[in-house]
Design an enzyme around this catalytic site. Structure first.
Site, PDB file in Angstrom:
ATOM      1  N   ILE A  14       0.814  -1.327  -0.052  1.00 13.17           N
ATOM      2  CA  ILE A  14      -0.013  -0.136  -0.051  1.00 13.17           C
ATOM      3  C   ILE A  14       0.922   1.320   0.152  1.00 13.17           C
ATOM      4  CG2 ILE A  14      -1.978   1.240   1.134  1.00 13.17           C
ATOM      5  CD1 ILE A  14      -2.365  -1.587   2.478  1.00 13.17           C
ATOM      6  N   ASN A  34      12.762  -0.827   5.991  1.00 20.85           N
ATOM      7  CA  ASN A  34      13.842  -1.713   6.486  1.00 20.85           C
ATOM      8  C   ASN A  34      13.863  -2.837   5.505  1.00 20.85           C
ATOM      9  OD1 ASN A  34      11.780  -3.440   7.260  1.00 20.85           O
ATOM     10  ND2 ASN A  34      12.878  -3.617   9.483  1.00 20.85           N
ATOM     11  N   SER A 126      -7.133  -1.172  10.403  1.00 21.89           N
ATOM     12  CA  SER A 126      -7.761  -2.432   9.814  1.00 21.89           C
ATOM     13  C   SER A 126      -9.102  -2.767  10.060  1.00 21.89           C
ATOM     14  CB  SER A 126      -6.829  -3.604   9.889  1.00 21.89           C
ATOM     15  OG  SER A 126      -7.437  -4.786   9.395  1.00 21.89           O
ATOM     16  N   TYR A 150      -2.134  -9.770  16.041  1.00 18.47           N
ATOM     17  CA  TYR A 150      -2.014  -8.772  15.018  1.00 18.47           C
ATOM     18  C   TYR A 150      -3.151  -7.596  15.221  1.00 18.47           C
ATOM     19  CZ  TYR A 150      -2.713  -6.223  10.622  1.00 18.47           C
ATOM     20  OH  TYR A 150      -3.027  -5.221   9.614  1.00 18.47           O
ATOM     21  N   LYS A 154      -3.368  -3.260  16.251  1.00 15.51           N
ATOM     22  CA  LYS A 154      -4.073  -2.177  15.562  1.00 15.51           C
ATOM     23  C   LYS A 154      -5.088  -1.416  16.479  1.00 15.51           C
ATOM     24  CE  LYS A 154      -2.037  -2.447  11.624  1.00 15.51           C
ATOM     25  NZ  LYS A 154      -0.909  -1.573  11.156  1.00 15.51           N
ATOM     26  N   ASN A 199      -1.082 -15.162   2.138  1.00 10.45           N
ATOM     27  CA  ASN A 199      -2.080 -15.723   2.897  1.00 10.45           C
ATOM     28  C   ASN A 199      -3.626 -15.322   2.405  1.00 10.45           C
ATOM     29  OD1 ASN A 199      -0.334 -16.666   5.197  1.00 10.45           O
ATOM     30  ND2 ASN A 199       0.012 -14.510   5.354  1.00 10.45           N
TER      31      ASN A 199
HETATM   32  P1  NAD Z   1       3.548  -4.723   3.534  1.00 15.02           P
HETATM   33  O1  NAD Z   1       4.254  -5.587   4.313  1.00 15.02           O
HETATM   34  O2  NAD Z   1       3.555  -4.599   1.936  1.00 15.02           O
HETATM   35  O3  NAD Z   1       4.098  -3.205   3.685  1.00 15.02           O
HETATM   36  C1  NAD Z   1       4.546  -2.797   4.960  1.00 15.02           C
HETATM   37  C2  NAD Z   1       6.212  -2.209   4.710  1.00 15.02           C
HETATM   38  O4  NAD Z   1       6.686  -1.978   6.048  1.00 15.02           O
HETATM   39  C3  NAD Z   1       7.219  -3.191   4.215  1.00 15.02           C
HETATM   40  O5  NAD Z   1       7.728  -2.445   2.836  1.00 15.02           O
HETATM   41  C4  NAD Z   1       7.935  -3.534   5.187  1.00 15.02           C
HETATM   42  O6  NAD Z   1       9.486  -3.685   4.663  1.00 15.02           O
HETATM   43  C5  NAD Z   1       8.122  -2.422   6.056  1.00 15.02           C
HETATM   44  N1  NAD Z   1       8.504  -2.745   7.677  1.00 15.02           N
HETATM   45  C6  NAD Z   1       8.149  -3.688   8.252  1.00 15.02           C
HETATM   46  N2  NAD Z   1       8.658  -3.712   9.432  1.00 15.02           N
HETATM   47  C7  NAD Z   1       9.334  -2.326   9.363  1.00 15.02           C
HETATM   48  C8  NAD Z   1      10.099  -1.959  10.411  1.00 15.02           C
HETATM   49  N3  NAD Z   1      10.271  -2.394  11.554  1.00 15.02           N
HETATM   50  N4  NAD Z   1      10.934  -0.925  10.249  1.00 15.02           N
HETATM   51  C9  NAD Z   1      10.750  -0.294   8.947  1.00 15.02           C
HETATM   52  N5  NAD Z   1       9.943  -0.811   8.047  1.00 15.02           N
HETATM   53  C10 NAD Z   1       9.380  -2.042   8.123  1.00 15.02           C
HETATM   54  O7  NAD Z   1       2.054  -4.345   4.054  1.00 15.02           O
HETATM   55  P2  NAD Z   1       0.950  -3.416   3.342  1.00 15.02           P
HETATM   56  O8  NAD Z   1      -0.213  -4.315   2.928  1.00 15.02           O
HETATM   57  O9  NAD Z   1       1.468  -2.407   2.477  1.00 15.02           O
HETATM   58  O10 NAD Z   1       0.467  -2.736   4.896  1.00 15.02           O
HETATM   59  C11 NAD Z   1       0.613  -1.349   5.186  1.00 15.02           C
HETATM   60  C12 NAD Z   1       0.020  -1.115   6.596  1.00 15.02           C
HETATM   61  O11 NAD Z   1      -1.426  -1.350   6.251  1.00 15.02           O
HETATM   62  C13 NAD Z   1       0.216  -2.108   7.518  1.00 15.02           C
HETATM   63  O12 NAD Z   1       0.233  -1.391   8.728  1.00 15.02           O
HETATM   64  C14 NAD Z   1      -0.921  -3.118   7.560  1.00 15.02           C
HETATM   65  O13 NAD Z   1      -0.956  -3.715   8.834  1.00 15.02           O
HETATM   66  C15 NAD Z   1      -1.783  -2.063   7.287  1.00 15.02           C
HETATM   67  N6  NAD Z   1      -3.085  -3.171   6.712  1.00 15.02           N
HETATM   68  C16 NAD Z   1      -2.994  -3.901   5.512  1.00 15.02           C
HETATM   69  C17 NAD Z   1      -4.054  -4.439   4.963  1.00 15.02           C
HETATM   70  C18 NAD Z   1      -3.772  -5.625   3.874  1.00 15.02           C
HETATM   71  O14 NAD Z   1      -4.546  -6.439   3.622  1.00 15.02           O
HETATM   72  N7  NAD Z   1      -2.799  -5.460   2.933  1.00 15.02           N
HETATM   73  C19 NAD Z   1      -5.255  -4.496   5.444  1.00 15.02           C
HETATM   74  C20 NAD Z   1      -5.703  -3.475   6.631  1.00 15.02           C
HETATM   75  C21 NAD Z   1      -4.326  -2.711   7.102  1.00 15.02           C
HETATM   76  C1  WQD Z   2     -10.690 -13.093   2.382  1.00 23.31           C
HETATM   77  C2  WQD Z   2     -11.417 -14.565   2.111  1.00 23.31           C
HETATM   78  C3  WQD Z   2     -11.031 -16.375   3.369  1.00 23.31           C
HETATM   79  C4  WQD Z   2      -7.356 -17.495   1.386  1.00 23.31           C
HETATM   80  C5  WQD Z   2      -6.888 -10.657   6.390  1.00 23.31           C
HETATM   81  C6  WQD Z   2      -6.427 -10.290   7.670  1.00 23.31           C
HETATM   82  C7  WQD Z   2      -6.912  -9.027   8.057  1.00 23.31           C
HETATM   83  C8  WQD Z   2      -6.578  -7.754   7.103  1.00 23.31           C
HETATM   84  C9  WQD Z   2      -6.976  -8.408   5.542  1.00 23.31           C
HETATM   85  C10 WQD Z   2      -4.579  -6.734   7.596  1.00 23.31           C
HETATM   86  C11 WQD Z   2     -11.969 -15.103   3.580  1.00 23.31           C
HETATM   87  C12 WQD Z   2     -10.936 -16.569   2.023  1.00 23.31           C
HETATM   88  C13 WQD Z   2      -8.526 -16.739   1.884  1.00 23.31           C
HETATM   89  C14 WQD Z   2      -7.506 -18.784   0.648  1.00 23.31           C
HETATM   90  C15 WQD Z   2      -9.843 -18.551   0.761  1.00 23.31           C
HETATM   91  N1  WQD Z   2      -5.302  -7.588   6.925  1.00 23.31           N
HETATM   92  N2  WQD Z   2      -9.743 -17.181   1.313  1.00 23.31           N
HETATM   93  N3  WQD Z   2      -8.789 -19.208   0.565  1.00 23.31           N
HETATM   94  O1  WQD Z   2      -9.769 -12.835   6.100  1.00 23.31           O
HETATM   95  O2  WQD Z   2     -10.338 -10.462   5.385  1.00 23.31           O
HETATM   96  O3  WQD Z   2      -8.333 -10.642   6.433  1.00 23.31           O
HETATM   97  O4  WQD Z   2      -6.560  -9.759   5.403  1.00 23.31           O
HETATM   98  O5  WQD Z   2      -5.209  -6.018   8.227  1.00 23.31           O
HETATM   99  O6  WQD Z   2      -6.211  -8.528   9.120  1.00 23.31           O
HETATM  100  O7  WQD Z   2      -6.781 -11.046   8.813  1.00 23.31           O
HETATM  101  O8  WQD Z   2      -8.783 -11.630   4.071  1.00 23.31           O
HETATM  102  O9  WQD Z   2      -7.752 -12.548   1.958  1.00 23.31           O
HETATM  103  O10 WQD Z   2      -7.199 -13.863   4.015  1.00 23.31           O
HETATM  104  O11 WQD Z   2      -9.400 -13.647   3.018  1.00 23.31           O
HETATM  105  O12 WQD Z   2     -11.056 -19.060   0.799  1.00 23.31           O
HETATM  106  O13 WQD Z   2      -6.518 -19.468   0.341  1.00 23.31           O
HETATM  107  O14 WQD Z   2     -11.166 -15.467   1.230  1.00 23.31           O
HETATM  108  O15 WQD Z   2     -11.670 -17.550   4.215  1.00 23.31           O
HETATM  109  O16 WQD Z   2     -13.253 -15.338   3.276  1.00 23.31           O
HETATM  110  P1  WQD Z   2      -9.264 -11.663   5.312  1.00 23.31           P
HETATM  111  P2  WQD Z   2      -8.258 -12.718   3.252  1.00 23.31           P
END
Ligand code: NAD
Ligand code: WQD
Length: 345
Positions: A14, A34, A126, A150, A154, A199
């Site tokens: 993101i 990092n 999140s 996790y 948040k 995942n």
């Molecule tokens: P990502 O892992 O792609 O990005 C996180 C970045 O932070 C990476 O580039 C990683 O190298 C860096 N990082 C991790 N630990 C670090 C540290 N100790 N010091 C410096 N850099 C560090 O993840 P993302 O999907 O881009 O998520 C970004 C943010 O959004 C996170 O806070 C995540 O919890 C939150 N978020 C993500 C999702 C999702 O599904 N992707 C959903 C909700 C919230």
């Molecule tokens: C989506 C749907 C699964 C994989 C996770 C984190 C949450 C947030 C977003 C950061 C669900 C199904 C998945 C697979 C499947 N991240 N599924 N087979 O569960 O909304 O949340 O990502 O904040 O904290 O828990 O997302 O993409 O894992 O799953 O059937 O191999 O797909 O059961 O219904 P989720 P997801």
């Protein structure tokens, strides 16, 4: 005068999309990362995309000394804080690492910001803070329910920020609760690039479509949803990035703290996602229904109107655009790169 933003985790999924959106909006952006979950080659791709060099600090967000020297070197107007660990299963195996990076890292950053007089921060939260919500679509007023370490990080991050603002009104914060980010930048130069087996559903489907993984396991088809499979609110990462630009602008312009969901307000089942990806890729997505995944939530859909009222944010991209961009990214030139970041194309 150009405003300067520090983007922690800016090399990640993101963060990299938000970097491009902020630069396009005219901000001067410094990335701190990092590379623990990002490929170094993303920096060169960001330079290609924006046509300008990236200012990069390769550092850990827990490293107070390096952070302090970065703030001594530059005057930042605001920080967008993405850097965190985000794998739910791993957080159950290594909770202390999650508390350390996600909570201690945040506190460390806030301390350095405070000392430097920079007190505006956008925080990545999140939908996971809602646990299993009582209400769907879920409003921001729904209560906190931690499902795993996790999710707890948040919730704790939000609580720390809220207490900070309550105690010291010089702080302004934007808390953005993302639903399920998916898709890739329209240039196809950046996208989701998980280091390990993904995942999350979308990157997993992408790997199955590309033939890198044999089949998708569908985690349960006996939920109370349209076809029995889990329902989520998938938001295009470019829309999400634009939400951050609006949040930063709100903090810088009127200094109003805000808390909003970022989602589309619409849910799609796993089966609908498979069908959409099939349309986009023109490939088969072999899949098999298995047991429910432990700790899974049946439905997550955002109540999305507060983001529109407070930030003027509305999603623009469709589900088909999301899947098409993911497919273009997964089959694009980046797939030739080695995992340590050397571009072999
Ligand atoms: P990502 O892992 O792609 O990005 C996180 C970045 O932070 C990476 O580039 C990683 O190298 C860096 N990082 C991790 N630990 C670090 C540290 N100790 N010091 C410096 N850099 C560090 O993840 P993302 O999907 O881009 O998520 C970004 C943010 O959004 C996170 O806070 C995540 O919890 C939150 N978020 C993500 C999702 C999702 O599904 N992707 C959903 C909700 C919230
Ligand atoms: C989506 C749907 C699964 C994989 C996770 C984190 C949450 C947030 C977003 C950061 C669900 C199904 C998945 C697979 C499947 N991240 N599924 N087979 O569960 O909304 O949340 O990502 O904040 O904290 O828990 O997302 O993409 O894992 O799953 O059937 O191999 O797909 O059961 O219904 P989720 P997801």
């Amino acid at each position: 005068m150009t405003q300067r933003i520090l983007l922690t985790g800016g090399a990640g999924y993101i963060g990299s999309h938000t970097y491009v959106a902020l630069v396009e909006a005219g901000y001067d952006v410094t990335i701190l990362d990092n590379f623990q979950n990002a490929n170094r080659s993303v920096i060169a791709r960001l330079e290609d995309l924006t046509g300008q060099p990236v200012t990069l600090a390769e550092a850990d967000v827990r490293d107070a000394t390096t952070l302090a020297s970065l703030f001594a070197e530059h005057v930042f107007d605001a920080v967008v804080h993405f850097a965190a660990l985000k794998a739910v299963g791993e957080s159950v195996e290594r909770p202390l690492d999650y508390f350390d990076v996600n909570i201690s890292g945040l506190i460390n950053l806030l301390r350095v910001m405070d000392a430097a007089g920079c007190r505006k921060i956008v925080f990545s939260s999140s939908a996971t803070v809602y646990g299993v919500p009582d209400e769907t679509p879920t409003p921001e007023t729904a209560e906190f329910r931690a499902m795993n370490p996790y999710g707890q990080t948040k919730i704790s991050g939000e609580q720390i920020l809220n207490q900070l603002v309550a105690a010291d009104d010089r702080w302004q914060i934007g808390i953005l609760r993302y639903f399920n980010p998916a898709g890739a930048h329209e240039s196809h130069l950046i996208g989701e690039d998980p280091r390990d087996t993904p995942n999350n559903l979308m990157p997993f489907i992408a790997k199955v479509a590309a033939g890198e993984v044999e089949e998708l396991e569908v985690f349960g088809d006996d939920y109370d949803t349209q076809d029995g499979t889990g329902v989520r609110d998938y938001i295009h990462v470019d829309d999400l990035a634009r939400g951050h630009v609006l949040s930063v602008a709100a903090l810088l312009e009127d200094g109003q703290s805000h808390l909003v969901n970022l989602g589309t307000g619409e849910g799609h089942s796993v089966m609908e996602m498979i069908a959409a990806y099939k349309r986009a890729s023109n490939r088969d997505i072999p899949h098999r229904v298995v047991d429910r995944r432990a700790g899974d939530v049946p439905i997550y859909v955002a109540k999305a109107d507060k983001a529109e009222e407070v930030l003027g944010f509305r999603t623009e991209k469709t589900l088909d655009e999301m899947c098409a961009s993911s497919w273009a990214w997964i089959t694009g030139p980046h797939s030739q790169e080695d995992p340590d970041g050397e571009d072999n194309t």
